[in-house]
Design a protein around this motif. Structure first.
Motif, short mmCIF file in Angstrom:
data_model
loop_
_atom_site.label_atom_id
_atom_site.label_comp_id
_atom_site.label_asym_id
_atom_site.label_seq_id
_atom_site.Cartn_x
_atom_site.Cartn_y
_atom_site.Cartn_z
N THR A 46 -3.31 -6.09 -1.76
CA THR A 46 -3.74 -6.40 -0.40
C THR A 46 -5.24 -6.63 -0.43
O THR A 46 -6.00 -5.79 -0.90
CB THR A 46 -3.39 -5.24 0.56
OG1 THR A 46 -1.97 -5.05 0.54
CG2 THR A 46 -3.84 -5.54 1.97
N ASP B 51 -1.08 -0.86 -4.38
CA ASP B 51 -0.03 0.06 -3.94
C ASP B 51 0.47 0.94 -5.07
O ASP B 51 1.51 1.54 -4.98
CB ASP B 51 1.13 -0.69 -3.29
CG ASP B 51 1.97 -1.51 -4.25
OD1 ASP B 51 1.61 -1.58 -5.44
OD2 ASP B 51 2.99 -2.07 -3.84
N ARG C 111 -0.19 -2.88 -8.63
CA ARG C 111 0.97 -2.53 -7.80
C ARG C 111 1.96 -1.70 -8.60
O ARG C 111 1.78 -1.49 -9.80
CB ARG C 111 1.65 -3.80 -7.27
CG ARG C 111 2.24 -4.66 -8.35
CD ARG C 111 2.84 -5.95 -7.81
NE ARG C 111 3.76 -6.51 -8.79
CZ ARG C 111 5.03 -6.19 -8.92
NH1 ARG C 111 5.58 -5.31 -8.12
NH2 ARG C 111 5.78 -6.74 -9.84
N SER D 231 -1.51 -8.91 2.63
CA SER D 231 -0.72 -8.40 1.51
C SER D 231 -0.25 -9.53 0.59
O SER D 231 -0.25 -10.70 0.96
CB SER D 231 0.49 -7.62 2.02
OG SER D 231 1.32 -8.45 2.79
N GLU D 232 0.14 -9.13 -0.61
CA GLU D 232 0.72 -10.05 -1.60
C GLU D 232 -0.25 -11.14 -2.07
O GLU D 232 0.18 -12.23 -2.45
CB GLU D 232 2.01 -10.68 -1.08
CG GLU D 232 3.06 -9.68 -0.63
CD GLU D 232 3.60 -8.82 -1.75
OE1 GLU D 232 3.91 -9.35 -2.83
OE2 GLU D 232 3.71 -7.60 -1.55
#
Length: 89
Positions: free
Chosen positions: A65, A88, A42, A70-71
């Motif tokens: 993701t 990301d 990320r 997500s997360e």
């Protein structure tokens, strides 16, 4: 008697940012990220790349993701065949 035992596959293939990656069965998604050209999961708020740090779900630096969720903490998530991972960064 019981059901015949099923052997786990020796390897699984997943996609990380569209790239197919084959890893040994039992590998975490974070470890699979490390096997790619770019070990980044990320970006921070300043746009700087971040990657797994602690490897045990405490630092939250490994978030990505996974299969549309997500997360996800990739260090705690095992790879499986057909899995889709998007970072990301």
């Amino acid at each position: 008697m019981g059901e015949p035992s099923r052997k786990a596959p020796a390897s699984v293939t997943l996609r990380i940012n569209g790239q197919s990656v084959t890893v040994p069965s039992g590998t975490s998604v974070a470890a699979a990220l490390a096997m790619t050209e770019r070990f980044v999961s990320r970006a921070d708020l300043g746009g700087r790349p971040r990657g797994p740090l602690c490897g045990m779900g405490v630092c939250f630096e490994c978030r990505a993701t996974v299969d549309g969720v997500s997360e996800v903490l990739t260090c705690l998530t095992p790879c499986r065949d057909g899995q889709e991972v998007a970072t990301d960064a």
